[in-house]
Each structure stands twice: as C-alpha cells, then as structure tokens.
Design an enzyme around this catalytic site. Structure first.
Site, PDB file in Angstrom:
ATOM      1  N   THR A 205       0.824  -1.206   0.000  1.00 48.54           N
ATOM      2  CA  THR A 205       0.000   0.000   0.000  1.00 48.54           C
ATOM      3  C   THR A 205       0.861   1.261   0.000  1.00 48.54           C
ATOM      4  O   THR A 205       2.045   1.222   0.329  1.00 48.54           O
ATOM      5  CB  THR A 205      -0.940   0.034   1.227  1.00 48.54           C
ATOM      6  OG1 THR A 205      -0.161   0.097   2.419  1.00 48.54           O
ATOM      7  CG2 THR A 205      -1.835  -1.193   1.272  1.00 48.54           C
ATOM      8  N   ASP A 206       0.231   2.358  -0.370  1.00 47.04           N
ATOM      9  CA  ASP A 206       0.915   3.649  -0.347  1.00 47.04           C
ATOM     10  C   ASP A 206       0.559   4.400   0.939  1.00 47.04           C
ATOM     11  O   ASP A 206      -0.096   3.846   1.827  1.00 47.04           O
ATOM     12  CB  ASP A 206       0.557   4.470  -1.595  1.00 47.04           C
ATOM     13  CG  ASP A 206      -0.931   4.759  -1.724  1.00 47.04           C
ATOM     14  OD1 ASP A 206      -1.665   4.662  -0.711  1.00 47.04           O
ATOM     15  OD2 ASP A 206      -1.364   5.094  -2.839  1.00 47.04           O
TER      16      ASP A 206
END
Length: 145
Positions: free
Chosen positions: A26-27
C-alpha cells in the site's frame, strides 16, 4: 475504447487465487499501489499453470520461456490493507507461439481491477519458438489433442 472480453478458450481456475493485501503493498493513503497488480497477476498465473498440471518450472525445464510481451490493467476500485481478494485467471488465447491470460481482481462480488498479459514463447536463446503440442493442449483445454 476497450474491446469486449473474449470468452476463455481453455480451462479457468475454479478456486481463484486468494490474496491478502500486505501493508508493504500500500501507499501512504493505505491504498494498494498500482504496480502491485501485475505481481498478483503473476501469482495467479502460476497458480493456474499448476492447477493445469503444467508448472511453469516444467515449461522452462523443457526449454521454453513465456516472455511477457504485453500488459494491461484497468483499475476500478481501490484495494486496501488487509483486504482479502480473489484473482480469477483465464487463458483467453492460445496459439503456437503466443498466449493471452486475463485476470479479474475482486473483493467479494466487487470488481476492483481487470487485466491481461500477453506472452510469446521463446527458446532459452530468446528466439520465438513453437510450444509442444501437449503444452498447447493443456493450455487450450483440449488434453490429448
């Protein structure tokens, strides 16, 4: 404009590949990074090949690579950390030297992304090569053909 999806020519995986989104995928917004989806496609493609009794390692041992020649991903909805996803993989085109796989990434009934990978068969010297008949038959769903 995207062309309509082709129906599968070969068998599809009845039990989709299950992916649990890891934090590293994920970012900063907690959304799966776009570059992660092709990695999931590879995992699902490997699972499909194993389910067909045609492990990719065996294809390589017989003297062939299935080199990536094209990749397309269409993103519909965000996947997030700790989501449980299912990737359904199908073989949609089989020719003597080329293959196309399609993918759907779902969270429950919700379509998050779909995509396609195109591959060209080569020998170990990276020259285009015709796949053996039994490999083509396994991928096209016509064993013994």
């Amino acid at each position: 404009m995207t062309a309509p999806a082709s129906p599968p020519v070969g068998p599809s995986l009845n039990a989709p590949t299950v992916i649990r989104v890891r934090y590293a995928e994920t970012d900063a917004m907690g959304v799966v990074h776009h570059a992660t989806y092709p990695v999931w496609f590879e995992v699902a493609r490997t699972d499909l090949m194993n389910a067909l009794g045609l492990p990719y390692r065996e294809v390589e041992a017989r003297g062939y690579y299935l080199m990536l020649s094209g990749l397309n991903v269409e993103y519909r909805r965000a996947a997030r950390y700790d989501d449980t996803l299912h990737v359904l993989t199908r073989v949609t085109s089989v020719r003597s030297r080329t293959l196309t796989f399609t993918y759907e990434v779902r969270r429950g009934d919700e379509l998050l992304a779909k995509g396609e990978t195109r591959h060209i068969a080569t020998d170990h010297a990276y020259r285009p090569a015709r796949l053996p008949d039994d490999v083509l038959a396994s991928l096209s769903g016509t064993p013994g053909a």
